[in-house]
Scaffold this motif. Structure first.
Motif, PDB file in Angstrom:
ATOM      1  N   ILE A  41       1.744  -0.473 -25.558  1.00  0.00           N
ATOM      2  CA  ILE A  41       1.206   0.422 -24.537  1.00  0.00           C
ATOM      3  C   ILE A  41      -0.011  -0.229 -23.880  1.00  0.00           C
ATOM      4  CG2 ILE A  41       0.081   2.639 -24.099  1.00  0.00           C
ATOM      5  CD1 ILE A  41       1.799   3.901 -26.212  1.00  0.00           C
ATOM      6  N   PHE A  42      -0.834  -0.926 -24.677  1.00  0.00           N
ATOM      7  CA  PHE A  42      -2.014  -1.602 -24.145  1.00  0.00           C
ATOM      8  C   PHE A  42      -1.622  -2.610 -23.061  1.00  0.00           C
ATOM      9  CE2 PHE A  42      -4.902  -5.287 -24.296  1.00  0.00           C
ATOM     10  CZ  PHE A  42      -6.110  -4.676 -24.006  1.00  0.00           C
ATOM     11  N   PHE A  43      -0.710  -3.512 -23.389  1.00  0.00           N
ATOM     12  CA  PHE A  43      -0.316  -4.525 -22.401  1.00  0.00           C
ATOM     13  C   PHE A  43       0.560  -3.941 -21.301  1.00  0.00           C
ATOM     14  CE2 PHE A  43      -1.491  -7.496 -25.839  1.00  0.00           C
ATOM     15  CZ  PHE A  43      -2.312  -8.337 -25.109  1.00  0.00           C
ATOM     16  N   GLY A  44       1.389  -2.958 -21.657  1.00  0.00           N
ATOM     17  CA  GLY A  44       2.219  -2.304 -20.645  1.00  0.00           C
ATOM     18  C   GLY A  44       1.365  -1.618 -19.591  1.00  0.00           C
ATOM     19  N   ALA A  45       0.276  -0.971 -20.039  1.00  0.00           N
ATOM     20  CA  ALA A  45      -0.614  -0.292 -19.104  1.00  0.00           C
ATOM     21  C   ALA A  45      -1.313  -1.288 -18.180  1.00  0.00           C
ATOM     22  CB  ALA A  45      -1.649   0.539 -19.876  1.00  0.00           C
ATOM     23  N   TRP A  46      -1.749  -2.441 -18.733  1.00  0.00           N
ATOM     24  CA  TRP A  46      -2.400  -3.452 -17.888  1.00  0.00           C
ATOM     25  C   TRP A  46      -1.426  -4.060 -16.885  1.00  0.00           C
ATOM     26  CZ3 TRP A  46      -7.335  -4.144 -16.947  1.00  0.00           C
ATOM     27  CH2 TRP A  46      -8.264  -3.726 -17.890  1.00  0.00           C
ATOM     28  N   LEU A  47      -0.186  -4.286 -17.324  1.00  0.00           N
ATOM     29  CA  LEU A  47       0.822  -4.816 -16.401  1.00  0.00           C
ATOM     30  C   LEU A  47       1.149  -3.810 -15.304  1.00  0.00           C
ATOM     31  CD1 LEU A  47       3.223  -6.545 -18.963  1.00  0.00           C
ATOM     32  CD2 LEU A  47       1.986  -7.689 -17.118  1.00  0.00           C
ATOM     33  N   PHE A  48       1.346  -2.550 -15.706  1.00  0.00           N
ATOM     34  CA  PHE A  48       1.638  -1.503 -14.722  1.00  0.00           C
ATOM     35  C   PHE A  48       0.461  -1.314 -13.774  1.00  0.00           C
ATOM     36  CE2 PHE A  48       1.713   3.000 -13.411  1.00  0.00           C
ATOM     37  CZ  PHE A  48       2.934   3.008 -12.750  1.00  0.00           C
ATOM     38  N   GLY A  49      -0.764  -1.346 -14.328  1.00  0.00           N
ATOM     39  CA  GLY A  49      -1.953  -1.236 -13.487  1.00  0.00           C
ATOM     40  C   GLY A  49      -2.040  -2.364 -12.481  1.00  0.00           C
ATOM     41  N   GLY A  50      -1.672  -3.580 -12.904  1.00  0.00           N
ATOM     42  CA  GLY A  50      -1.667  -4.716 -11.980  1.00  0.00           C
ATOM     43  C   GLY A  50      -0.646  -4.541 -10.874  1.00  0.00           C
ATOM     44  N   LEU A  51       0.558  -4.033 -11.228  1.00  0.00           N
ATOM     45  CA  LEU A  51       1.604  -3.789 -10.229  1.00  0.00           C
ATOM     46  C   LEU A  51       1.154  -2.745  -9.215  1.00  0.00           C
ATOM     47  CD1 LEU A  51       4.515  -4.012  -9.150  1.00  0.00           C
ATOM     48  CD2 LEU A  51       5.174  -2.272 -10.837  1.00  0.00           C
ATOM     49  N   VAL A  52       0.578  -1.646  -9.713  1.00  0.00           N
ATOM     50  CA  VAL A  52       0.109  -0.584  -8.814  1.00  0.00           C
ATOM     51  C   VAL A  52      -1.021  -1.099  -7.926  1.00  0.00           C
ATOM     52  CG1 VAL A  52      -1.027   1.673  -8.738  1.00  0.00           C
ATOM     53  CG2 VAL A  52       0.835   1.276 -10.354  1.00  0.00           C
ATOM     54  N   THR A  53      -1.919  -1.885  -8.502  1.00  0.00           N
ATOM     55  CA  THR A  53      -3.021  -2.452  -7.719  1.00  0.00           C
ATOM     56  C   THR A  53      -2.493  -3.364  -6.623  1.00  0.00           C
ATOM     57  OG1 THR A  53      -4.530  -2.329  -9.607  1.00  0.00           O
ATOM     58  CG2 THR A  53      -5.110  -3.869  -7.843  1.00  0.00           C
ATOM     59  N   LEU A  54      -1.462  -4.156  -6.937  1.00  0.00           N
ATOM     60  CA  LEU A  54      -0.856  -5.016  -5.923  1.00  0.00           C
ATOM     61  C   LEU A  54      -0.273  -4.175  -4.789  1.00  0.00           C
ATOM     62  CD1 LEU A  54      -0.097  -7.863  -5.034  1.00  0.00           C
ATOM     63  CD2 LEU A  54       2.012  -7.648  -6.370  1.00  0.00           C
ATOM     64  N   CYS A  55       0.387  -3.063  -5.157  1.00  0.00           N
ATOM     65  CA  CYS A  55       0.924  -2.155  -4.129  1.00  0.00           C
ATOM     66  C   CYS A  55      -0.204  -1.590  -3.275  1.00  0.00           C
ATOM     67  CB  CYS A  55       1.704  -1.015  -4.788  1.00  0.00           C
ATOM     68  SG  CYS A  55       3.259  -1.512  -5.559  1.00  0.00           S
ATOM     69  N   PRO A 200      -9.297   4.024 -17.200  1.00  0.00           N
ATOM     70  CA  PRO A 200     -10.223   2.880 -17.173  1.00  0.00           C
ATOM     71  C   PRO A 200      -9.615   1.632 -16.530  1.00  0.00           C
ATOM     72  CG  PRO A 200      -9.422   3.258 -19.414  1.00  0.00           C
ATOM     73  CD  PRO A 200      -8.965   4.418 -18.591  1.00  0.00           C
ATOM     74  N   ILE A 201      -8.278   1.489 -16.599  1.00  0.00           N
ATOM     75  CA  ILE A 201      -7.641   0.322 -15.989  1.00  0.00           C
ATOM     76  C   ILE A 201      -7.774   0.367 -14.475  1.00  0.00           C
ATOM     77  CG2 ILE A 201      -5.394  -0.737 -15.507  1.00  0.00           C
ATOM     78  CD1 ILE A 201      -4.666  -0.236 -18.423  1.00  0.00           C
ATOM     79  N   PHE A 202      -7.458   1.519 -13.871  1.00  0.00           N
ATOM     80  CA  PHE A 202      -7.592   1.634 -12.419  1.00  0.00           C
ATOM     81  C   PHE A 202      -9.043   1.501 -11.981  1.00  0.00           C
ATOM     82  CE2 PHE A 202      -3.438   4.211 -11.590  1.00  0.00           C
ATOM     83  CZ  PHE A 202      -2.709   3.041 -11.767  1.00  0.00           C
ATOM     84  N   PHE A 203      -9.965   1.991 -12.824  1.00  0.00           N
ATOM     85  CA  PHE A 203     -11.388   1.810 -12.517  1.00  0.00           C
ATOM     86  C   PHE A 203     -11.732   0.323 -12.523  1.00  0.00           C
ATOM     87  CE2 PHE A 203     -15.841   1.363 -13.749  1.00  0.00           C
ATOM     88  CZ  PHE A 203     -16.461   2.171 -12.809  1.00  0.00           C
ATOM     89  N   THR A 204     -11.199  -0.412 -13.498  1.00  0.00           N
ATOM     90  CA  THR A 204     -11.472  -1.843 -13.610  1.00  0.00           C
ATOM     91  C   THR A 204     -10.849  -2.632 -12.471  1.00  0.00           C
ATOM     92  OG1 THR A 204     -11.467  -1.565 -16.012  1.00  0.00           O
ATOM     93  CG2 THR A 204     -11.388  -3.810 -15.201  1.00  0.00           C
TER      94      THR A 204
END
Length: 443
Positions: A41-55, A200-204
């Motif tokens: 979940i930790f790495f999945g959340a960072w990967l998903f956060g990166g994908l959403v941020t790219l969008c 916190p991921i989206f904040f980061t």
């Protein structure tokens, strides 16, 4: 005097990177590990956060290309919705951004003081003094001109990126004896764990949206804004995934959960006390870059508000030689200095920032649908357009609404306070309209 473009694509790329990489990546992975409760979940959340941020980055790249204006994050709301709505969303930035910069300056001073000052000078007073001096030095540099600030930003950002890459090299030097205790599981369900981890991921990952505030400062903005955002976010995602992998390999999930000074702890584990001091210097450089880019960006929002007549003319007054809003910059720095004396009290306020961001960013991204209709004449002229439209902005918007609902569910009191602050902004706007006797442009 209007703003004259002085910044090139490289300048803006460095601004994008520094707007995103503040102190969050050196502390927030700990909070993500606690909320995730499992490695995948930790790495999945960072990967998903990166994908959403790219969008989100691609969406804001097109917004910036279609509507390049000084104070763009305010202007796009004013143009697509209404000046009242624009002020309601943006006015809180005057407070929250100053508070964020002040608290980050305090954190940076806490890191650098043990390196610079003797042990008997480690009191809160000296921490405040170092924080104030750091802000004032960058304030003085800002008065030398927007180009000088940009060059300072470029240097700080390049050093910060290089330092992060050096820290990531620790992954090749570790052995299993460095691993700290096994991680503690999350007691909630998977959906809740993912949703709360994304806060916190989206904040980061956040901050890149302020890039469109420099629409009037960029040479050839319709071409350079999209490319700078794309390259900058690509670099950020790579660095974030790399350093999180390094944190995990060196400290383990349990180590991530147990410390918030991740970079210093990891450097201490691998390199000893010298490594910890090097990491502390890295933290301080990151702080300087974050302060500098905010001193550059936030006064541009004041400029846009002044253009709409909400703030006095003096906020959009620009020095013709340096292109600096001397009053606007001074006002923002004074806000930071005032907050510095109450930094501990303002720390709690920062817990609300992400709720403001999720609403503001998702509604700003939604404006792309309105912009496409109102700027049809730009189609086919060579400006950047999203290839997978409307899928890309829809992924971004729905993801941020998902996080908004998780924040509301986890902390309804904070959500209601934030909604109240938005409503207060609307009241302030109409009071300003009344005081200015209706001089503010209407839609």
């Amino acid at each position: 005097m209007s703003i004259i473009p002085r910044l090139n694509r490289f300048d803006l790329t460095m601004i994008v990177i520094s707007l995103v990489i503040g102190m969050g990546i050196f502390a927030n992975p700990s909070e993500v590990a606690v909320r995730a409760g499992s490695t995948w979940i930790f790495f999945g959340a960072w990967l998903f956060g990166g994908l959403v941020t790219l969008c989100g980055a691609l969406t804001f790249a097109e917004i910036g290309a279609r509507y390049p204006h000084t104070g763009g994050f305010y202007k796009v709301f004013s143009y697509c919705y209404h000046p009242a709505f624009a002020f309601m969303i943006n006015w809180v930035l005057v407070i929250s951004n100053a508070a964020s910069v002040a608290v980050v300056a305090i954190i940076g001073a806490n890191y650098i003081n043990p390196v610079l000052l003797p042990p008997d000078w480690q009191s809160p007073l000296y921490v405040q003094i170092v924080a104030v001096v750091s802000v004032l030095i960058l304030y003085a540099l800002a008065f030398l001109g927007i180009k000088v600030s940009a060059r300072t930003q470029n240097l700080l950002t390049l050093f910060k990126v290089l330092a992060i890459l050096v820290l990531c090299g620790a992954v090749f030097m570790h052995d299993d004896t460095h691993m700290i205790v096994k991680g503690l599981p999350n007691n909630g369900n998977i959906i809740t764990a993912l949703g709360l981890s994304l806060v916190p991921i989206f904040f980061t990952y956040g901050g890149y949206q302020q890039t469109i505030n420099f629409g009037g400062d960029i040479i050839e903005p319709k071409r350079n804004i999209p490319k700078a955002i794309g390259v900058g976010i690509g670099v950020v995602i790579f660095l974030y995934l790399s350093i999180n992998f390094t944190y995990y390999k060196v400290l383990g999930l349990g180590g991530l959960q147990q410390t918030t000074t991740l970079a210093a702890t990891m450097a201490g584990v691998i390199f000893g006390s010298i490594g910890s001091k090097i990491a502390s210097v890295l933290m301080f450089v990151s702080v300087l870059a974050y302060i500098n880019v905010n001193v550059m960006s936030n006064p541009r929002v004041y400029y846009a508000m002044s253009e709409d007549g909400i703030l006095p003319y003096i906020f959009r007054k620009v020095n013709p030689k340096t292109q600096v809003q001397e009053f606007g910059v001074t006002f923002f720095v004074l806000c930071i200095l005032v907050v510095l004396f109450f930094a501990d009290s303002f720390r709690k306020m920062l817990d609300y920032v992400m709720f403001f961001d999720t609403i503001g960013l998702s509604l700003a991204a939604l404006s792309i649908f309105i912009l496409r209709k109102r700027t049809k004449q730009l189609d086919g002229t060579g400006i950047y357009t999203i290839k997978w439209f409307p899928l890309v902005p829809v992924i971004f918007i729905l993801s941020y609404w998902f996080v908004t609902l998780n924040i509301f569910w986890a902390n309804p009191g904070a959500a209601f306070v934030c909604l109240g602050v938005f409503a207060l902004g609307l009241a302030i706007y109409y009071l300003s309209v009344y005081l200015n006797k209706g001089k503010i442009p209407t839609k």
